[in-house]
Design a protein around this motif. Structure first.
Motif, mmCIF file in Angstrom:
data_model
loop_
_atom_site.group_PDB
_atom_site.id
_atom_site.type_symbol
_atom_site.label_atom_id
_atom_site.label_comp_id
_atom_site.label_asym_id
_atom_site.label_seq_id
_atom_site.Cartn_x
_atom_site.Cartn_y
_atom_site.Cartn_z
ATOM 1 N N ILE A 195 -0.234 2.656 9.408
ATOM 2 C CA ILE A 195 1.225 2.645 9.267
ATOM 3 C C ILE A 195 1.553 2.316 7.812
ATOM 4 O O ILE A 195 0.955 1.412 7.218
ATOM 5 N N ILE A 196 2.449 3.088 7.234
ATOM 6 C CA ILE A 196 2.778 2.923 5.813
ATOM 7 C C ILE A 196 4.256 3.234 5.593
ATOM 8 O O ILE A 196 4.854 4.024 6.317
ATOM 9 N N PRO B 211 4.520 5.124 -1.814
ATOM 10 C CA PRO B 211 3.920 4.534 -0.614
ATOM 11 C C PRO B 211 3.750 3.025 -0.804
ATOM 12 O O PRO B 211 3.254 2.576 -1.844
ATOM 13 N N LEU B 212 4.163 2.256 0.193
ATOM 14 C CA LEU B 212 4.061 0.796 0.115
ATOM 15 C C LEU B 212 3.703 0.231 1.491
ATOM 16 O O LEU B 212 4.028 0.839 2.519
ATOM 17 N N PRO B 213 3.056 -0.950 1.520
ATOM 18 C CA PRO B 213 2.775 -1.577 2.818
ATOM 19 C C PRO B 213 4.086 -1.814 3.572
ATOM 20 O O PRO B 213 5.068 -2.299 2.992
ATOM 21 N N ILE B 214 4.100 -1.495 4.851
ATOM 22 C CA ILE B 214 5.329 -1.620 5.641
ATOM 23 C C ILE B 214 5.781 -3.077 5.728
ATOM 24 O O ILE B 214 6.976 -3.382 5.759
ATOM 25 N N ASP B 215 4.805 -3.985 5.728
ATOM 26 C CA ASP B 215 5.126 -5.417 5.786
ATOM 27 C C ASP B 215 6.016 -5.827 4.610
ATOM 28 O O ASP B 215 6.974 -6.579 4.766
ATOM 29 N N LYS B 216 5.701 -5.294 3.441
ATOM 30 C CA LYS B 216 6.472 -5.610 2.225
ATOM 31 C C LYS B 216 7.905 -5.076 2.330
ATOM 32 O O LYS B 216 8.867 -5.745 1.940
ATOM 33 N N PRO C 229 -1.324 16.079 9.758
ATOM 34 C CA PRO C 229 -0.893 15.000 8.855
ATOM 35 C C PRO C 229 -1.814 14.798 7.656
ATOM 36 O O PRO C 229 -3.032 14.918 7.770
ATOM 37 N N ASP C 230 -1.199 14.499 6.531
ATOM 38 C CA ASP C 230 -1.924 14.250 5.282
ATOM 39 C C ASP C 230 -2.400 12.803 5.271
ATOM 40 O O ASP C 230 -1.596 11.883 5.411
ATOM 41 N N MET C 231 -3.696 12.605 5.126
ATOM 42 C CA MET C 231 -4.250 11.247 5.132
ATOM 43 C C MET C 231 -4.196 10.570 3.769
ATOM 44 O O MET C 231 -4.293 9.361 3.665
ATOM 45 N N SER C 232 -4.035 11.391 2.722
ATOM 46 C CA SER C 232 -4.194 10.862 1.359
ATOM 47 C C SER C 232 -3.191 9.767 1.013
ATOM 48 O O SER C 232 -3.468 8.904 0.191
ATOM 49 N N ILE C 233 -2.025 9.771 1.662
ATOM 50 C CA ILE C 233 -1.012 8.736 1.362
ATOM 51 C C ILE C 233 -1.571 7.331 1.624
ATOM 52 O O ILE C 233 -1.271 6.384 0.893
ATOM 53 N N THR D 240 -3.486 5.476 -1.141
ATOM 54 C CA THR D 240 -2.751 4.914 -2.291
ATOM 55 C C THR D 240 -2.611 3.392 -2.192
ATOM 56 O O THR D 240 -2.305 2.730 -3.183
ATOM 57 N N LEU D 241 -2.819 2.845 -1.002
ATOM 58 C CA LEU D 241 -2.709 1.387 -0.834
ATOM 59 C C LEU D 241 -3.918 0.692 -1.458
ATOM 60 O O LEU D 241 -5.032 1.210 -1.401
ATOM 61 N N LYS D 242 -3.675 -0.472 -2.039
ATOM 62 C CA LYS D 242 -4.784 -1.231 -2.661
ATOM 63 C C LYS D 242 -5.830 -1.612 -1.623
ATOM 64 O O LYS D 242 -7.030 -1.531 -1.872
ATOM 65 N N ASN D 243 -5.342 -2.057 -0.470
ATOM 66 C CA ASN D 243 -6.251 -2.411 0.620
ATOM 67 C C ASN D 243 -6.678 -1.120 1.328
ATOM 68 O O ASN D 243 -5.853 -0.401 1.889
ATOM 69 N N LYS D 244 -7.948 -0.803 1.275
ATOM 70 C CA LYS D 244 -8.460 0.487 1.787
ATOM 71 C C LYS D 244 -8.876 0.438 3.267
ATOM 72 O O LYS D 244 -9.356 1.436 3.798
ATOM 73 N N THR D 245 -8.673 -0.704 3.934
ATOM 74 C CA THR D 245 -9.097 -0.854 5.334
ATOM 75 C C THR D 245 -8.510 0.236 6.231
ATOM 76 O O THR D 245 -9.212 0.879 7.011
ATOM 77 N N MET D 246 -7.199 0.432 6.108
ATOM 78 C CA MET D 246 -6.502 1.411 6.938
ATOM 79 C C MET D 246 -7.012 2.827 6.668
ATOM 80 O O MET D 246 -7.276 3.589 7.595
#
Length: 246
Positions: free
Chosen positions: A136-137, A156-161, A221-225, A228-234
């Protein structure tokens, strides 16, 4: 309910999903972009979006908004003004007859730093063919832009933020979980027609009252978005699921 097999653009998907009570209250009014539909809907809603039925990446999108003296038409960062819906429609007539467009109720997007944002939820099938929300992003619109898409300049940004200033602590965690569950439910519905698809990208807009709206579901769906997050876990999780064969 008898099996219906659609291979659809935005309108076809919308009409298919609208038949299912589990999600139909989360679908914004969406119709073919005819002159009469645009006229009817601008009376009902403050703003409308015109989108290519088959388009991706936020290209070719227009926003119609009521103003004090008439209507505005925005595309990219350009805005034009019209004193009537007839004159506005005339400016779009060639485009709308050349290409199939849909008209959708405009959602008053939740804001972060005065910029609208929406959400992309990735839902994928596991090895048992069960749908699992895997990512989720948030996508923050570029200043003065009407679309949030990554390939149209959205950030693109973390949804939590993005939700931090709107929801606190546990209520934010619960809200994000509910977005994932709604996306899973919607993917399950659309998956009744797209049975071979193993991944769905669910685009959700949140309005100023925190109601979620399913704008559309991408079946490629495009996965590349997520990369872009610093945390690569997702991203790693999504990549792992993408390698599972049905």
């Amino acid at each position: 309910m008898k099996k219906v097999k659609y291979k659809m653009g935005k309108l076809g998907k919308h009409n298919f999903m609208k038949r299912f009570n589990a999600i139909n209250t989360f679908l914004p009014d969406t119709r073919i972009a005819s002159k009469s539909n645009i006229k009817t809907m601008i009376r009902l809603y403050e703003s409308l979006y015109l989108k290519p039925d088959e388009g991706t990446g936020g290209h070719g999108i227009y926003k119609i908004t009521k103003t004090k003296k008439g209507y505005s038409l925005r595309s990219g960062t350009a805005t034009r003004y019209f004193n009537s819906i007839d004159t506005l429609y005339r400016s779009l007539h060639i485009l709308l007859t050349k290409e199939k467009y849909v008209v959708q109720k405009g959602i008053d997007l939740l804001k972060h730093n005065k910029r609208g944002f929406d959400i992309r939820v990735m839902v994928q099938k596991n090895s048992n063919n069960i749908l699992i929300p895997t990512g989720i992003i948030g996508r923050l619109a570029k200043p003065k832009k009407i679309v949030t898409n990554y390939h149209s300049g959205g950030t693109p940004l973390p949804i939590d933020k993005l939700l931090k200033s709107h929801l606190k602590g546990d209520s934010r965690i619960k809200y994000i979980k509910n977005m994932e569950l709604l996306s899973k439910k919607a993917s399950h519905v659309l998956g009744k027609s797209y049975r071979r698809k193993r991944a769905f990208g669910v685009d959700i807009a949140i309005d100023s009252k925190l109601k979620p709206w399913i704008l559309e579901i991408n079946t490629e769906p495009d996965m590349s978005i997520f990369n872009t997050l610093k945390n690569k876990t997702m991203y790693k999780r999504i990549l792992g699921y993408s390698k599972i064969k049905g």
